[in-house]
Design a protein around this motif. Structure first.
Motif: not given
Length: 226
Positions: A4, A6, A86, A90, A104
């Motif tokens: 992932m 961000l 954050t 997530i 991440v």
């Protein structure tokens, strides 16, 4: 393992550059910041990515598309104005992140970290809820964040290192969380108290691209490499 990125931050410190362009699309070394990550992740074997966004997020989607031209598949996690921080970001994406563990990466850093190290679930030990990559403290953050001792990350003590914005998380780290806006740090600190956060020290290239000046510095540094 899935990864992932961000990319939902507002980029306040980057204004006025981010008034009309989302921070992940700022160019450095001839590419958007987020492109550097996608190419590195693809080279390391990551094929399925989740990217969250909020501020001017439609521009990020339009720029990257499905991810096909990078050799990856992108799933978009769209957040409301103001983003979810954050932890909340997530947590919202958990339904798309397959498997017990996932990588991440903050989209507003630049690094040559070899993501292949973290491409398999074995990068996180059975007793850990998280595995963090720590780096030397940069001039703008001399006090650091955490302590690395015997491959375990601790919240208190010395000497301290800086969290790179790269981590592998077990979905159980978010057990009991509720949808909405919340930070990641308290979850990590709680896991540290339980001795359930492993870590490593990376001494290679890493930069936090937090200001226009740092963006320019990195752009010049990359120009000398080519």
């Amino acid at each position: 393992m899935m990864a992932m990125l961000l990319a939902a931050g507002r980029g306040e410190r980057m204004r006025p550059l981010t008034d009309h362009l989302p921070k992940p699309l700022l160019k450095v070394g001839g590419k958007a910041l987020i492109e550097h990550h996608i190419e590195s992740l693809a080279a390391a074997g990551f094929r399925d990515l989740v990217i969250n966004h909020a501020h001017l997020g439609a521009q990020i989607e339009a720029y990257l598309g499905s991810g096909e031209r990078y050799g990856v598949r992108i799933t978009w996690s769209r957040e409301p104005d103001g983003a979810l921080e954050t932890g909340g970001g997530i947590f919202q994406a958990l339904s798309w992140l397959e498997g017990e563990c996932f990588l991440v990466v903050n989209a507003d850093i630049w690094t040559d970290y070899p993501f292949a190290r973290l491409a398999k679930p074995v990068s996180i030990t059975p007793s850990s809820l998280a595995h963090l990559v720590l780096v030397d403290n940069p001039p703008e953050h001399p006090r650091g964040d955490f302590v690395l001792r015997d491959a375990r990350v601790l919240a208190e003590g010395t000497p301290r290192l800086t969290f790179s914005g790269i981590g592998v998380y077990h979905r159980d780290l978010f057990r009991g969380c509720q949808p909405g806006r919340f930070p990641l740090a308290p979850l990590l600190r709680n896991a540290m108290e339980q001795g359930r956060v492993s870590g490593e020290h990376y001494s290679g290239a890493w930069r936090d691209i937090g200001t226009p000046e740092r963006l320019d510095e990195l752009d010049r540094a990359l120009a000398t490499r080519s």
